[in-house]
Scaffold this motif. Structure first.
Motif, PDB file in Angstrom:
ATOM      1  N   PRO A  23       0.852  -1.120  -0.016  1.00 49.14           N
ATOM      2  CA  PRO A  23       0.042  -0.033  -0.105  1.00 49.14           C
ATOM      3  C   PRO A  23       1.006   1.435  -0.005  1.00 49.14           C
ATOM      4  N   SER A  24       0.156   2.377  -0.412  1.00 49.90           N
ATOM      5  CA  SER A  24       1.176   3.527  -0.804  1.00 49.90           C
ATOM      6  C   SER A  24       1.110   4.359   0.557  1.00 49.90           C
ATOM      7  N   VAL A  25       1.173   3.671   1.704  1.00 49.48           N
ATOM      8  CA  VAL A  25       1.203   4.405   2.892  1.00 49.48           C
ATOM      9  C   VAL A  25       2.495   5.150   3.055  1.00 49.48           C
ATOM     10  N   ALA A  26       3.553   4.803   2.512  1.00 46.12           N
ATOM     11  CA  ALA A  26       4.723   5.222   2.556  1.00 46.12           C
ATOM     12  C   ALA A  26       4.819   6.546   1.798  1.00 46.12           C
ATOM     13  N   LYS A  27       4.149   6.584   0.492  1.00 49.44           N
ATOM     14  CA  LYS A  27       4.000   7.664  -0.231  1.00 49.44           C
ATOM     15  C   LYS A  27       3.092   8.665   0.435  1.00 49.44           C
ATOM     16  N   ALA A  28       2.062   8.313   0.958  1.00 49.75           N
ATOM     17  CA  ALA A  28       1.258   9.125   1.624  1.00 49.75           C
ATOM     18  C   ALA A  28       2.003   9.980   2.857  1.00 49.75           C
ATOM     19  N   ALA A  29       2.752   9.447   3.468  1.00 46.22           N
ATOM     20  CA  ALA A  29       3.737   9.632   4.574  1.00 46.22           C
ATOM     21  C   ALA A  29       4.707  10.728   4.237  1.00 46.22           C
ATOM     22  N   VAL A  30       5.105  10.434   2.906  1.00 44.79           N
ATOM     23  CA  VAL A  30       6.072  11.349   2.382  1.00 44.79           C
ATOM     24  C   VAL A  30       5.323  12.723   1.887  1.00 44.79           C
ATOM     25  N   ALA A  31       4.090  12.491   1.312  1.00 42.01           N
ATOM     26  CA  ALA A  31       3.344  13.655   0.914  1.00 42.01           C
ATOM     27  C   ALA A  31       3.112  14.430   2.085  1.00 42.01           C
ATOM     28  N   ALA A  32       2.512  13.821   3.044  1.00 39.59           N
ATOM     29  CA  ALA A  32       2.295  14.715   4.263  1.00 39.59           C
ATOM     30  C   ALA A  32       3.439  15.400   4.973  1.00 39.59           C
ATOM     31  N   GLN A  33       4.869  15.021   4.708  1.00 38.72           N
ATOM     32  CA  GLN A  33       5.893  15.727   5.081  1.00 38.72           C
ATOM     33  C   GLN A  33       6.332  16.887   3.989  1.00 38.72           C
ATOM     34  N   ARG A  34       5.601  17.110   3.297  1.00 36.12           N
ATOM     35  CA  ARG A  34       6.123  17.943   2.233  1.00 36.12           C
ATOM     36  C   ARG A  34       5.043  19.384   2.307  1.00 36.12           C
ATOM     37  N   GLY A  35       5.671  20.659   1.862  1.00 35.43           N
ATOM     38  CA  GLY A  35       4.621  21.816   1.653  1.00 35.43           C
ATOM     39  C   GLY A  35       5.081  22.433   0.643  1.00 35.43           C
ATOM     40  N   ASP A  36       4.494  23.624   0.260  1.00 36.53           N
ATOM     41  CA  ASP A  36       4.328  24.503  -0.775  1.00 36.53           C
ATOM     42  C   ASP A  36       5.099  25.830  -0.144  1.00 36.53           C
ATOM     43  N   LEU A  37       5.517  26.441  -1.218  1.00 38.91           N
ATOM     44  CA  LEU A  37       6.201  27.731  -1.002  1.00 38.91           C
ATOM     45  C   LEU A  37       5.925  28.750  -1.980  1.00 38.91           C
ATOM     46  N   GLU A  38       5.037  30.043  -1.744  1.00 41.73           N
ATOM     47  CA  GLU A  38       4.721  31.088  -2.928  1.00 41.73           C
ATOM     48  C   GLU A  38       5.741  32.109  -2.510  1.00 41.73           C
ATOM     49  N   VAL A  39       6.536  32.616  -3.365  1.00 40.42           N
ATOM     50  CA  VAL A  39       7.238  33.772  -3.255  1.00 40.42           C
ATOM     51  C   VAL A  39       7.005  34.828  -4.239  1.00 40.42           C
ATOM     52  N   THR A  40       6.877  36.032  -3.635  1.00 42.09           N
ATOM     53  CA  THR A  40       6.633  37.335  -4.515  1.00 42.09           C
ATOM     54  C   THR A  40       7.697  38.194  -4.286  1.00 42.09           C
ATOM     55  N   SER A  41       8.131  39.172  -5.274  1.00 42.59           N
ATOM     56  CA  SER A  41       8.862  40.059  -4.819  1.00 42.59           C
ATOM     57  C   SER A  41       8.619  41.295  -5.654  1.00 42.59           C
ATOM     58  N   PRO A  42       7.795  42.387  -4.969  1.00 44.39           N
ATOM     59  CA  PRO A  42       7.640  43.349  -5.635  1.00 44.39           C
ATOM     60  C   PRO A  42       8.510  44.559  -5.952  1.00 44.39           C
ATOM     61  N   GLY A  43       9.437  44.417  -4.984  1.00 40.46           N
ATOM     62  CA  GLY A  43      10.448  45.451  -5.083  1.00 40.46           C
ATOM     63  C   GLY A  43      11.846  45.147  -5.821  1.00 40.46           C
ATOM     64  N   LEU A  44      11.965  43.864  -5.997  1.00 42.55           N
ATOM     65  CA  LEU A  44      13.203  43.385  -6.546  1.00 42.55           C
ATOM     66  C   LEU A  44      12.633  42.404  -7.982  1.00 42.55           C
ATOM     67  N   TYR A  45      13.281  42.460  -9.007  1.00 46.39           N
ATOM     68  CA  TYR A  45      13.047  41.739 -10.035  1.00 46.39           C
ATOM     69  C   TYR A  45      14.054  40.780 -10.625  1.00 46.39           C
ATOM     70  N   GLY A  46      14.025  39.572  -9.962  1.00 46.33           N
ATOM     71  CA  GLY A  46      15.326  38.516 -10.387  1.00 46.33           C
ATOM     72  C   GLY A  46      14.450  37.024 -10.124  1.00 46.33           C
ATOM     73  N   GLU A  47      15.388  36.332 -10.569  1.00 40.71           N
ATOM     74  CA  GLU A  47      15.184  34.832 -10.607  1.00 40.71           C
ATOM     75  C   GLU A  47      15.397  34.487  -9.459  1.00 40.71           C
TER      76      GLU A  47
END
Length: 356
Positions: free
Chosen positions: A280-304
């Motif tokens: 069963p994909s219990v390990a995959k679910a556990a790995v997915a639960a240990q991850r998160g998202d990151l949203e980055v905005t930079s209104p004052g500095l334009y770069g990569e």
């Protein structure tokens, strides 16, 4: 007197009996005749409403503008390759008019590059040497001041070709890509992000377009002295994620039955080895639960934006399925780190970061 009463009673009874008989005869006749069926009024047919007309859904205006902006950008890039800088400026200007709020895109840099190249060509045309008067028509200087001025003009005339030759030793390398924001490496050294206008020496150069550690495109270009060499590549297909192959289900092996022995006894068939059920994909679910998202905005500095040593493009960006814990966020402009910070990525949640 008694007889009169008797006859009156008989007459009354006879009259009642006759009336009763007549009533019964009439009633029996009416019962024998079928009753006329009253004509029912026709049922009104329900009015069928016409089918509702489906209004034509007009395409969103933003999508139409986006397609036109892409077409104008491609036309401007083609004009840059053809060294038609006037047309390139017009195309990039029209694209920016359709996207007035998108001033931080690569169109602004492309417009600046095209304007700079146009000014460079106009200045070269304006500085074209004018034919000078032949030396034999000039009168020889007579005064000391005239002799000093003539000597100074001769020295400047000798220095002008040397300066022009010095300027003609190098050229310009214009590198653009779709999508923009790729790292430009010239002769093994990262110098800028696309779109880039790079002054280089005349000769052969190795140009590489990369994203992080991935080299997406390589080409050797020849740059002539005092010229502009354009390199434009569409690398959308190379940046697309590879398609995943469908998993093949394992097929259980069938063991044939054993033949009968010489004494007539039939040996029991071998039991097939039990196939292990998929885990069963219990390990995959556990790995997915240990991850998160990151949203980055930079209104004052334009770069990569780089996260944990990997490029994610220009802000605003959304990096998904990052390992939970501290994440290193960098904003690089022309390959140089301008901002650096450490952000804690929470598992199963989206964290927002604003770079000032």
């Amino acid at each position: 007197m008694k007889n009169q009463k008797t006859w009156v009673a008989v007459i009354l009874l006879g009259t009642v009996a006759v009336n009763a008989g007549a009533y019964l005869v009439v009633r029996s006749r009416k019962a024998a005749q079928p009753e006329p069926v009253a004509a029912r009024p026709p049922e009104p047919t329900p009015a069928v409403a016409p089918p509702p007309t489906v209004a034509a859904v007009a395409p969103p205006k933003e999508d139409a503008n986006a397609g036109l902006v892409r077409a104008l950008r491609a036309s401007g890039l083609a004009a840059l390759e053809d060294r038609d800088y006037e047309r390139a400026v017009e195309q990039f200007t029209e694209a920016l008019k359709l996207r007035p709020d998108d001033r931080d895109s690569d169109l602004t840099r492309l417009l600046g590059i095209a304007t700079d190249l146009r000014s460079r060509e106009q200045s070269k045309t304006a500085q074209a040497p004018t034919p000078r008067e032949p030396a034999h028509t000039r009168a020889p200087p007579r005064t000391r001041a005239a002799k000093l001025a003539a000597a100074r003009a001769a020295r400047e005339q000798q220095a002008t070709p040397a300066a022009a030759q010095e300027d003609a030793k190098g050229g310009l390398l214009l590198v653009t890509s779709t999508p923009p924001g790729l790292v430009v490496m010239v002769d093994g050294r990262a110098v800028d992000l696309t779109p880039a206008r790079l002054p280089v020496s005349a000769g052969t150069h190795r140009v590489v377009l990369a994203q992080g550690d991935r080299r997406l495109y390589e080409e050797t270009v020849e740059v002539d002295a005092d010229s502009v060499r354009s390199l434009n590549r569409d690398l959308t297909g190379e940046l697309a994620p590879p398609a995943q192959k469908p998993a093949v289900a394992p097929v259980a092996a069938v063991t044939p039955a054993s033949p009968p022995a010489a004494d007539g006894t039939v040996a029991s068939p071998r039991d097939p080895e039990p196939t292990k059920p998929p885990e069963p994909s219990v390990a995959k679910a556990a790995v997915a639960a240990q991850r998160g998202d990151l949203e980055v905005t930079s209104p004052g500095l334009y770069g990569e934006v780089w996260i944990n040593g990997r490029p994610y493009g220009f802000p605003p960006i959304s990096a998904q399925a990052l390992p939970s814990g501290p994440a290193k966020v960098e904003v690089r402009v022309n390959g140089e780190v301008k901002r650096r910070m450490t952000v804690e990525v929470e598992p199963g949640r989206s964290t927002r970061v604003r770079v000032k």
